[in-house]
Design an enzyme around this catalytic site. Structure first.
Site, PDB file in Angstrom:
ATOM      1  N   CYS A 266       0.787  -1.243   0.000  1.00  0.00           N
ATOM      2  CA  CYS A 266       0.000   0.000   0.000  1.00  0.00           C
ATOM      3  C   CYS A 266       0.815   1.287   0.000  1.00  0.00           C
ATOM      4  O   CYS A 266       0.649   2.108  -0.895  1.00  0.00           O
ATOM      5  CB  CYS A 266      -0.932   0.012   1.199  1.00  0.00           C
ATOM      6  SG  CYS A 266      -2.315  -1.077   0.959  1.00  0.00           S
TER       7      CYS A 266
HETATM    8  C1  UDX Z   1      -0.355   0.333   5.549  1.00  0.00           C
HETATM    9  C2  UDX Z   1      -1.166   1.303   6.401  1.00  0.00           C
HETATM   10  O1  UDX Z   1      -0.589   1.363   7.707  1.00  0.00           O
HETATM   11  C3  UDX Z   1      -2.623   0.861   6.466  1.00  0.00           C
HETATM   12  O2  UDX Z   1      -3.392   1.810   7.194  1.00  0.00           O
HETATM   13  C4  UDX Z   1      -3.153   0.749   5.042  1.00  0.00           C
HETATM   14  O3  UDX Z   1      -4.485   0.307   5.038  1.00  0.00           O
HETATM   15  C5  UDX Z   1      -2.298  -0.216   4.249  1.00  0.00           C
HETATM   16  O4  UDX Z   1      -0.937   0.228   4.270  1.00  0.00           O
HETATM   17  P1  UDX Z   1       0.736  -2.071   5.873  1.00  0.00           P
HETATM   18  O5  UDX Z   1       1.127  -2.009   4.436  1.00  0.00           O
HETATM   19  O6  UDX Z   1       0.171  -3.328   6.397  1.00  0.00           O
HETATM   20  O7  UDX Z   1      -0.335  -0.927   6.199  1.00  0.00           O
HETATM   21  O8  UDX Z   1       2.052  -1.774   6.706  1.00  0.00           O
HETATM   22  P2  UDX Z   1       2.501  -0.750   7.831  1.00  0.00           P
HETATM   23  O9  UDX Z   1       2.395  -1.364   9.162  1.00  0.00           O
HETATM   24  O10 UDX Z   1       1.872   0.565   7.647  1.00  0.00           O
HETATM   25  O11 UDX Z   1       4.058  -0.641   7.453  1.00  0.00           O
HETATM   26  C6  UDX Z   1       4.436  -0.214   6.141  1.00  0.00           C
HETATM   27  C7  UDX Z   1       5.933  -0.189   6.008  1.00  0.00           C
HETATM   28  O12 UDX Z   1       6.475   0.880   6.759  1.00  0.00           O
HETATM   29  C8  UDX Z   1       6.657  -1.458   6.508  1.00  0.00           C
HETATM   30  O13 UDX Z   1       7.672  -1.787   5.578  1.00  0.00           O
HETATM   31  C9  UDX Z   1       7.235  -1.035   7.833  1.00  0.00           C
HETATM   32  O14 UDX Z   1       8.400  -1.759   8.175  1.00  0.00           O
HETATM   33  C10 UDX Z   1       7.555   0.431   7.564  1.00  0.00           C
HETATM   34  N1  UDX Z   1       7.598   1.245   8.773  1.00  0.00           N
HETATM   35  C11 UDX Z   1       6.479   1.388   9.552  1.00  0.00           C
HETATM   36  C12 UDX Z   1       8.767   1.890   9.124  1.00  0.00           C
HETATM   37  O15 UDX Z   1       9.782   1.800   8.432  1.00  0.00           O
HETATM   38  N2  UDX Z   1       8.780   2.662  10.251  1.00  0.00           N
HETATM   39  C13 UDX Z   1       7.690   2.833  11.046  1.00  0.00           C
HETATM   40  O16 UDX Z   1       7.788   3.570  12.039  1.00  0.00           O
HETATM   41  C14 UDX Z   1       6.495   2.164  10.688  1.00  0.00           C
END
Ligand code: UDX
Length: 430
Positions: A266
């Site tokens: 996403c």
């Molecule tokens: C995301 C959105 O959070 C969600 O609301 C939407 O519906 C779909 O996209 P998701 O793809 O499941 O959800 O992952 P998320 O938990 O948001 O993490 C996304 C990426 O960001 C991961 O690669 C994670 O490792 C990275 N991340 C997240 C960071 O690098 N640092 C952070 O502080 C948080």
């Protein structure tokens, strides 16, 4: 209510199971026979916490959820959610082919329906899509008019992989973009047993909330990564900085974990689609373009650190721990680990990788040019350096890395302990 869900991928199946657990009757429609059979056998077609148990409760003969290949089953329901994928096969860009195709078929089926029916877009579509594409297609194929023959709306999802069911059942908000009041009433009835506030608005506003939310989360991550890159130069721990900032409720601590950047199906794709939307309207988006640029460069910084430690990578053996874009999932789409491994292999390194959930898929992607480990100890044995790329709990025991050179892309280890136990330790931006 009797509800049909078109598309039994991640969003569709979680939505179906979540609504079934609130007492609705669900029929999941999919073109993939294997997937349909697997749902009917109560076997989850992908891994997600709690999904297996939920399917065992709701699918099957006695349950209130079943799957079918037959779009005609829409006729027995009052509302249909469109939950088909909007990702290209690589997950890197948006592809609305499936939305168009399923919308056409839904419209054709609705032509024969006498009663009112609401069609809801749940797939992530760029603002304007439901009004400019979905509704006109439904009108054309059903030969009815929106607001008269059928209702329409948008209900974006905010599910986080690995905790999607919990997110669905404990939403912070339910966003309903309604074509008219009648369509919105049906959609809010579906959610009447949810505690979250139900926000009703124009369709394109709801679509924008989804994209703006994801762009904001991506911005937080790229922001802290950029700050982290400076902190590393200055000998400051960016995690202490994030903790200190996070106490301010206007800022908040979440999504300020610095590392190798965001991946998944996403955030990268939605940001790209939004940037494209800006460009198509002749608007520039320097802030969001910067968010993207930081995220493109961030994984490669880790490769640079490996080179700085080991010199030329030709013939070096590197152990990669963690491949999924985040823990708790087997999803490799846009995973920073994949970009990093590609670079390492290009530079002549021998890579041995281990992830608790994604081994089969990674060998396919790299087509034999990477070795797969069976567990942490066996993967890191004999390696010149260990790279930590996903923060799985089983990687957190620092004693595993005694005497090793470790480069951490996700703050898997506590730096003070790691410096004591490892031969050398550093993080991508700490
Ligand atoms: C995301 C959105 O959070 C969600 O609301 C939407 O519906 C779909 O996209 P998701 O793809 O499941 O959800 O992952 P998320 O938990 O948001 O993490 C996304 C990426 O960001 C991961 O690669 C994670 O490792 C990275 N991340 C997240 C960071 O690098 N640092 C952070 O502080 C948080």
């Amino acid at each position: 209510m009797d509800i049909s869900i078109v598309g039994s991928g991640y969003v569709g199946l979680i939505t179906a199971v979540g609504l079934a657990s609130k007492g609705h009757n669900l029929v999941c429609i999919d073109v993939d026979k294997e997937r349909v059979n697997s749902i009917n056998r109560a076997e989850p077609p992908f891994f997600e916490e709690g999904l297996s148990e939920a399917l065992r409760t709701h699918a099957g003969e006695e349950g209130n959820l079943r799957a079918t290949l037959d779009y005609e089953e829409i006729l027995g329901t009052q509302a249909t959610f469109i939950c088909v994928t909007t990702c290209s096969s690589s997950g890197k860009s948006a592809d609305f082919r499936h939305v168009k195709q399923s919308t056409r078929t839904i419209g054709e089926v609705l032509r024969a329906k006498k009663d009112y029916h609401v069609v809801v877009t749940k797939s992530s579509v760029v603002p304007g899509t439901t009004e400019e594409l979905v509704i006109p297609l439904l009108e054309e194929t059903s030969q009815k008019s929106a607001g008269d023959g059928f209702g329409a709306g948008v209900n974006p999802e905010f599910l986080q992989e690995s905790e999607a069911l919990r997110c669905f059942l404990n939403s912070d908000r339910i966003v309903i973009g309604q074509f008219d009041r009648k369509s919105g009433d049906v959609m809010s009835d579906i959610y009447q047993d949810f505690a979250a506030p139900c926000l009703r608005m124009a369709i394109r506003t709801a679509e924008m909330i989804k994209f703006a939310s994801n762009a904001f989360l991506a911005t937080k991550i790229s922001f802290i990564n950029e700050v982290g890159n400076l902190c590393k130069q200055l000998g400051i721990d960016v995690y202490e900085v994030a903790d200190g900032m996070g106490y301010d409720p206007r800022i908040g601590r979440s999504f300020l974990n610095a590392g190798i950047g965001f991946g998944g199906s996403c955030l990268p794709k939605d940001l790209e689609v939004l940037l494209h939307r800006f460009a198509s309207l002749g608007e520039s988006a320097p802030l969001l373009q910067g968010v993207m640029d930081v995220n493109t460069a961030q994984p490669l910084r880790l490769v640079e650190l490996v080179r700085a430690r080991l010199g030329d990578l030709k013939g070096k053996t590197l152990a990669v721990l963690g491949l999924a874009f985040k823990p708790g999932t087997d999803d490799l789409r846009n995973a920073p680990a994949v970009k990093i491994i590609r670079q390492l292999i290009q530079q002549g390194a021998r890579v041995k990788a281990y992830d608790p959930r994604v081994m089969a898929k990674i060998s396919e992607i790299f087509n034999g040019s990477l070795q797969c480990g069976q567990n942490v100890a066996e993967t890191i044995a004999g390696s010149d350096a260990v790279l930590l790329l996903t923060e799985w709990d089983e990687f957190r025991d620092v004693t595993l890395y005694a005497g090793k050179t470790v480069i951490d892309g996700r703050r898997v280890l506590d730096p003070t302990e790691a410096l004591r136990v490892c031969h050398s330790y550093e993080g991508v931006c700490w």
